[in-house]
Design an enzyme around this catalytic site. Structure first.
Site, PDB file in Angstrom:
ATOM      1  N   SER A   1      -4.069  -7.423   0.146  1.00  0.00           N
ATOM      2  CA  SER A   1      -3.797  -6.039   0.372  1.00  0.00           C
ATOM      3  C   SER A   1      -4.583  -5.059  -0.187  1.00  0.00           C
ATOM      4  O   SER A   1      -5.016  -5.254  -1.438  1.00  0.00           O
ATOM      5  CB  SER A   1      -2.345  -5.695   0.436  1.00  0.00           C
ATOM      6  OG  SER A   1      -2.043  -4.286   0.742  1.00  0.00           O
TER       7      SER A   1
ATOM      8  N   LYS B   1       3.225 -10.694   2.776  1.00  0.00           N
ATOM      9  CA  LYS B   1       2.314  -9.743   2.911  1.00  0.00           C
ATOM     10  C   LYS B   1       2.667  -9.543   4.561  1.00  0.00           C
ATOM     11  O   LYS B   1       2.284  -8.406   5.064  1.00  0.00           O
ATOM     12  CB  LYS B   1       0.811 -10.593   2.985  1.00  0.00           C
ATOM     13  CG  LYS B   1      -0.350  -9.604   3.783  1.00  0.00           C
ATOM     14  CD  LYS B   1      -0.585  -8.266   3.036  1.00  0.00           C
ATOM     15  CE  LYS B   1      -1.752  -7.487   3.526  1.00  0.00           C
ATOM     16  NZ  LYS B   1      -1.976  -7.176   4.725  1.00  0.00           N
TER      17      LYS B   1
ATOM     18  N   HIS C   1       5.022  -6.794   4.079  1.00  0.00           N
ATOM     19  CA  HIS C   1       4.185  -5.670   3.463  1.00  0.00           C
ATOM     20  C   HIS C   1       3.701  -4.916   4.651  1.00  0.00           C
ATOM     21  O   HIS C   1       3.688  -3.458   4.782  1.00  0.00           O
ATOM     22  CB  HIS C   1       3.098  -6.116   2.610  1.00  0.00           C
ATOM     23  CG  HIS C   1       2.094  -5.020   2.435  1.00  0.00           C
ATOM     24  ND1 HIS C   1       0.983  -4.764   3.055  1.00  0.00           N
ATOM     25  CD2 HIS C   1       1.837  -4.455   0.988  1.00  0.00           C
ATOM     26  CE1 HIS C   1       0.129  -4.171   2.849  1.00  0.00           C
ATOM     27  NE2 HIS C   1       0.591  -3.696   1.439  1.00  0.00           N
ATOM     28  N   ASN C   2       3.056  -5.377   5.814  1.00  0.00           N
ATOM     29  CA  ASN C   2       2.394  -4.651   6.633  1.00  0.00           C
ATOM     30  C   ASN C   2       3.363  -3.968   7.636  1.00  0.00           C
ATOM     31  O   ASN C   2       3.188  -2.868   8.312  1.00  0.00           O
ATOM     32  CB  ASN C   2       1.490  -5.703   7.574  1.00  0.00           C
ATOM     33  CG  ASN C   2       0.318  -5.877   6.923  1.00  0.00           C
ATOM     34  OD1 ASN C   2       0.184  -5.673   5.713  1.00  0.00           O
ATOM     35  ND2 ASN C   2      -0.732  -6.132   7.574  1.00  0.00           N
TER      36      ASN C   2
ATOM     37  N   GLU D   1       4.147  -1.099   5.755  1.00  0.00           N
ATOM     38  CA  GLU D   1       2.934  -0.087   5.826  1.00  0.00           C
ATOM     39  C   GLU D   1       3.332   0.571   7.181  1.00  0.00           C
ATOM     40  O   GLU D   1       2.838   1.896   7.097  1.00  0.00           O
ATOM     41  CB  GLU D   1       1.834  -1.125   5.821  1.00  0.00           C
ATOM     42  CG  GLU D   1       0.385  -0.144   6.115  1.00  0.00           C
ATOM     43  CD  GLU D   1      -0.592  -1.217   6.094  1.00  0.00           C
ATOM     44  OE1 GLU D   1      -1.599  -1.074   7.158  1.00  0.00           O
ATOM     45  OE2 GLU D   1      -0.946  -2.106   5.471  1.00  0.00           O
TER      46      GLU D   1
END
Length: 305
Positions: free
Chosen positions: A111, A161, A164-165, A168
């Site tokens: 990231s 991840k 995480h997105n 985001e």
């Protein structure tokens, strides 16, 4: 991102052998000191066993294709790292297949965007402790200060991840909505100044806020930015990861209304009027994406969907 990560490693004194499907990035990093090769076979032959090979390839079938070719050329105890943010179930499957040939496998969720790949990324690692210790010096060289860690067994890095997105997406949606509220209030805000203040020791201080500030400093109206939040290139990959997050949540019966609503808003961005409040919300999100991912966000004569 792969090219920038190679350049960063070279600056840190790490010797790198590189292969890429197109020659231009190979040639660029070769000028900076990397050993560039034209085939995967050459890549393997240039590395001393036990080899460490880091993939930065778009998630999907191409990863399997490259892994299959590498597996036929590698030896027991060689290690492959997938830094391309693949779907975590694919990562676990690939690890099991490679293990039968004695090849070690790790996943690293990466990231920070193009800029961080060049200056120091955030790395979410999945794998065994033993393999982690083998590559920790490389991870330390690639990452920003303290921006890496072993989060669990193989698959854990890519799962982290993926989530995480989703986060985001929700954060960018909230920033876009906030910008639209500020713009449509009774106060004639200088949005660049508001976001400058937001970005200094406030609770919402973040890189996303600072990237929004940078765009408002260029043009507070975001006149040349599209209100259609595109999904091309890296954006397509990030969109896939957000969709994976939503599917996992539904499979587990977990309600994630913020992430789900942000994905829906992006999917429907092509239906929004360019000059509406919602259009400005979308422009803000597009502008932020342009800052960290170098996504195409400019207006075009044809609306992007």
């Amino acid at each position: 991102m792969g090219k920038n990560m190679v350049l960063h490693l070279l600056e840190k004194g790490v010797d790198v052998v590189v292969w890429n499907r197109s020659p231009e990035p190979r040639e660029e990093v070769a000028k900076a000191g990397a050993v560039a090769v034209e085939t995967l076979g050459e890549l393997v032959s240039k590395l001393e066993p036990p080899r460490i090979i880091w993939l930065m390839v778009t998630a999907g079938e191409v990863v399997d294709k490259i892994l299959n070719e590498l597996a036929s050329k590698l030896a027991t105890d060689d290690l492959i790292i997938d830094g391309g943010n693949s779907f975590y179930k694919d990562t676990i499957r690939r690890s099991e297949v490679l293990a039968k040939a004695g090849i070690h496998f790790m996943d690293v969720g990466t990231s920070g965007g193009i800029e961080s790949a060049r200056k120091g990324a955030c790395l979410m690692v999945g794998g065994t402790k033993e393999d982690f210790e083998k590559i920790e010096e490389v991870l330390k060289a690639l990452a920003a200060l303290n921006a890496y860690g072993l989060l669990g067994p193989v698959g854990a890095g890519h799962f982290a991840k993926m989530v995480h997105n989703g986060i985001e997406y929700g954060m960018m949606e909230a920033i876009g909505e906030g910008a639209a509220l500020l713009k449509n209030s009774r106060f004639s805000y200088d949005l660049a100044e508001v976001f400058r203040v937001y970005g200094v020791r406030s609770i919402i201080e973040s890189r996303l806020v600072s990237w929004a500030q940078a765009e408002f400093e260029k043009d507070t109206e975001l006149s040349d930015i599209s209100s259609v939040i595109g999904s091309g290139g890296t954006g397509k990959r990030v969109k896939a990861e957000a969709d994976w997050t939503l599917k996992f949540a539904k499979d587990k019966g977990i309600n994630i209304p913020v992430i789900e609503a942000s994905i829906k808003a992006r999917d429907e961005s092509g239906k929004v009027e360019e000059d509406s409040a919602e259009g400005f919300r979308n422009k803000t999100i597009s502008a932020i994406r342009g800052q960290f991912g170098q996504h195409p966000v400019k207006k075009t004569s044809k609306r992007i969907t």
